[in-house]
Design a protein around this motif. Sequence first.
Motif, PDB file in Angstrom:
ATOM      1  N   LYS A  21      21.003  -9.307 -20.087  1.00  0.00           N
ATOM      2  CA  LYS A  21      21.103 -10.736 -20.341  1.00  0.00           C
ATOM      3  C   LYS A  21      22.529 -11.176 -20.037  1.00  0.00           C
ATOM      4  O   LYS A  21      23.478 -10.453 -20.302  1.00  0.00           O
ATOM      5  CB  LYS A  21      20.763 -11.058 -21.791  1.00  0.00           C
ATOM      6  CG  LYS A  21      19.322 -10.770 -22.155  1.00  0.00           C
ATOM      7  CD  LYS A  21      19.036 -11.167 -23.579  1.00  0.00           C
ATOM      8  CE  LYS A  21      17.621 -10.866 -23.963  1.00  0.00           C
ATOM      9  NZ  LYS A  21      16.658 -11.797 -23.441  1.00  0.00           N
ATOM     10  N   SER A  23      25.429 -14.371 -20.379  1.00  0.00           N
ATOM     11  CA  SER A  23      25.853 -15.622 -20.999  1.00  0.00           C
ATOM     12  C   SER A  23      27.246 -15.941 -20.468  1.00  0.00           C
ATOM     13  O   SER A  23      27.941 -15.062 -19.947  1.00  0.00           O
ATOM     14  CB  SER A  23      25.836 -15.533 -22.525  1.00  0.00           C
ATOM     15  OG  SER A  23      26.637 -14.471 -22.981  1.00  0.00           O
ATOM     16  N   PHE A  25      30.609 -18.605 -21.405  1.00  0.00           N
ATOM     17  CA  PHE A  25      31.183 -19.676 -22.205  1.00  0.00           C
ATOM     18  C   PHE A  25      32.630 -19.921 -21.838  1.00  0.00           C
ATOM     19  O   PHE A  25      33.262 -19.109 -21.175  1.00  0.00           O
ATOM     20  CB  PHE A  25      31.026 -19.418 -23.710  1.00  0.00           C
ATOM     21  CG  PHE A  25      31.750 -18.213 -24.244  1.00  0.00           C
ATOM     22  CD1 PHE A  25      33.032 -18.314 -24.754  1.00  0.00           C
ATOM     23  CD2 PHE A  25      31.127 -16.978 -24.273  1.00  0.00           C
ATOM     24  CE1 PHE A  25      33.688 -17.203 -25.259  1.00  0.00           C
ATOM     25  CE2 PHE A  25      31.769 -15.862 -24.793  1.00  0.00           C
ATOM     26  CZ  PHE A  25      33.054 -15.974 -25.282  1.00  0.00           C
ATOM     27  N   ASP A  34      29.234 -23.792 -24.209  1.00  0.00           N
ATOM     28  CA  ASP A  34      28.255 -23.014 -23.454  1.00  0.00           C
ATOM     29  C   ASP A  34      28.193 -23.550 -22.026  1.00  0.00           C
ATOM     30  O   ASP A  34      27.793 -24.691 -21.809  1.00  0.00           O
ATOM     31  CB  ASP A  34      26.889 -23.126 -24.124  1.00  0.00           C
ATOM     32  CG  ASP A  34      25.844 -22.201 -23.527  1.00  0.00           C
ATOM     33  OD1 ASP A  34      26.084 -21.638 -22.441  1.00  0.00           O
ATOM     34  OD2 ASP A  34      24.796 -22.040 -24.159  1.00  0.00           O
ATOM     35  N   LEU A  36      26.233 -22.546 -19.690  1.00  0.00           N
ATOM     36  CA  LEU A  36      24.903 -22.403 -19.093  1.00  0.00           C
ATOM     37  C   LEU A  36      23.885 -23.391 -19.656  1.00  0.00           C
ATOM     38  O   LEU A  36      22.727 -23.377 -19.249  1.00  0.00           O
ATOM     39  CB  LEU A  36      24.395 -20.968 -19.297  1.00  0.00           C
ATOM     40  CG  LEU A  36      25.258 -19.890 -18.663  1.00  0.00           C
ATOM     41  CD1 LEU A  36      24.678 -18.522 -18.951  1.00  0.00           C
ATOM     42  CD2 LEU A  36      25.400 -20.104 -17.173  1.00  0.00           C
ATOM     43  N   SER A  37      24.303 -24.238 -20.549  1.00  0.00           N
ATOM     44  CA  SER A  37      23.383 -25.207 -21.137  1.00  0.00           C
ATOM     45  C   SER A  37      22.948 -26.219 -20.086  1.00  0.00           C
ATOM     46  O   SER A  37      23.763 -26.744 -19.335  1.00  0.00           O
ATOM     47  CB  SER A  37      24.050 -25.924 -22.303  1.00  0.00           C
ATOM     48  OG  SER A  37      23.169 -26.891 -22.824  1.00  0.00           O
ATOM     49  N   TYR A  58      30.355 -12.881 -32.114  1.00  0.00           N
ATOM     50  CA  TYR A  58      29.447 -13.544 -31.179  1.00  0.00           C
ATOM     51  C   TYR A  58      29.595 -15.057 -31.297  1.00  0.00           C
ATOM     52  O   TYR A  58      30.174 -15.560 -32.259  1.00  0.00           O
ATOM     53  CB  TYR A  58      27.992 -13.129 -31.430  1.00  0.00           C
ATOM     54  CG  TYR A  58      27.426 -13.633 -32.739  1.00  0.00           C
ATOM     55  CD1 TYR A  58      26.631 -14.779 -32.779  1.00  0.00           C
ATOM     56  CD2 TYR A  58      27.685 -12.982 -33.933  1.00  0.00           C
ATOM     57  CE1 TYR A  58      26.123 -15.256 -33.969  1.00  0.00           C
ATOM     58  CE2 TYR A  58      27.174 -13.445 -35.130  1.00  0.00           C
ATOM     59  CZ  TYR A  58      26.383 -14.574 -35.145  1.00  0.00           C
ATOM     60  OH  TYR A  58      25.888 -15.053 -36.332  1.00  0.00           O
ATOM     61  N   LEU A  62      24.696 -19.591 -28.333  1.00  0.00           N
ATOM     62  CA  LEU A  62      24.995 -19.401 -26.916  1.00  0.00           C
ATOM     63  C   LEU A  62      23.732 -19.005 -26.160  1.00  0.00           C
ATOM     64  O   LEU A  62      22.994 -18.110 -26.590  1.00  0.00           O
ATOM     65  CB  LEU A  62      26.058 -18.312 -26.770  1.00  0.00           C
ATOM     66  CG  LEU A  62      26.670 -18.099 -25.396  1.00  0.00           C
ATOM     67  CD1 LEU A  62      27.448 -19.337 -24.952  1.00  0.00           C
ATOM     68  CD2 LEU A  62      27.598 -16.892 -25.427  1.00  0.00           C
ATOM     69  N   MET A  63      23.463 -19.672 -25.052  1.00  0.00           N
ATOM     70  CA  MET A  63      22.278 -19.353 -24.245  1.00  0.00           C
ATOM     71  C   MET A  63      22.473 -18.023 -23.521  1.00  0.00           C
ATOM     72  O   MET A  63      23.562 -17.729 -23.039  1.00  0.00           O
ATOM     73  CB  MET A  63      22.019 -20.448 -23.218  1.00  0.00           C
ATOM     74  CG  MET A  63      21.637 -21.773 -23.816  1.00  0.00           C
ATOM     75  SD  MET A  63      21.137 -22.941 -22.543  1.00  0.00           S
ATOM     76  CE  MET A  63      19.549 -22.255 -22.112  1.00  0.00           C
ATOM     77  N   GLU A  64      21.389 -17.259 -23.445  1.00  0.00           N
ATOM     78  CA  GLU A  64      21.384 -16.011 -22.689  1.00  0.00           C
ATOM     79  C   GLU A  64      20.274 -16.107 -21.650  1.00  0.00           C
ATOM     80  O   GLU A  64      19.168 -16.546 -21.953  1.00  0.00           O
ATOM     81  CB  GLU A  64      21.122 -14.807 -23.590  1.00  0.00           C
ATOM     82  CG  GLU A  64      22.241 -14.466 -24.521  1.00  0.00           C
ATOM     83  CD  GLU A  64      21.961 -13.201 -25.309  1.00  0.00           C
ATOM     84  OE1 GLU A  64      22.854 -12.353 -25.391  1.00  0.00           O
ATOM     85  OE2 GLU A  64      20.833 -13.064 -25.830  1.00  0.00           O
ATOM     86  N   HIS A  65      20.580 -15.683 -20.432  1.00  0.00           N
ATOM     87  CA  HIS A  65      19.599 -15.693 -19.351  1.00  0.00           C
ATOM     88  C   HIS A  65      19.275 -14.256 -18.970  1.00  0.00           C
ATOM     89  O   HIS A  65      20.185 -13.436 -18.800  1.00  0.00           O
ATOM     90  CB  HIS A  65      20.149 -16.437 -18.122  1.00  0.00           C
ATOM     91  CG  HIS A  65      20.289 -17.908 -18.335  1.00  0.00           C
ATOM     92  ND1 HIS A  65      19.317 -18.799 -17.978  1.00  0.00           N
ATOM     93  CD2 HIS A  65      21.287 -18.642 -18.889  1.00  0.00           C
ATOM     94  CE1 HIS A  65      19.700 -20.022 -18.287  1.00  0.00           C
ATOM     95  NE2 HIS A  65      20.901 -19.946 -18.842  1.00  0.00           N
ATOM     96  N   GLY A  80      27.428 -21.461 -14.285  1.00  0.00           N
ATOM     97  CA  GLY A  80      28.453 -21.630 -15.312  1.00  0.00           C
ATOM     98  C   GLY A  80      29.778 -22.081 -14.734  1.00  0.00           C
ATOM     99  O   GLY A  80      30.462 -22.938 -15.306  1.00  0.00           O
TER     100      GLY A  80
END
Length: 112
Positions: A21, A23, A25, A34, A36-37, A58, A62-65, A80
């Motif tokens: 994954k 992320s 930021f 974030d 990636l939002s 952490y 926070l979005m994780e892809h 990002g």
Amino acid sequence: MSGNEEVPVNSSPQQQQHSAKASFFEIYNEKVYDLLSSNVNMLQESLAVREDSSKGVYVEGLMEHDVTNTADAMDVLRVGNDNRRVASTSMNRVSSRSHAVFVLTVKNVISN
């Protein structure tokens, strides 16, 4: 057995599952955003940094892809990077006054 033969510690078959994954930021003016939002408003909302005994430090919310290969990870990095805060300075036409952190989390689960 002659005594010189190697015996596997665990002779049962094991299955491995991998996941990755990504992320991304930004820290700007002591606030965390974030990158990636997909929600424009979320790009302007500061996220909280937390600490947990199992997760460690952490960023909450926070979005994780999911990424499955290098191309996926590079796509996340590009998205990002496009969302970073940049402005012109006398020294640099496109300067960032922030720090960006790209996190790639890889997990390997072994099951019997």
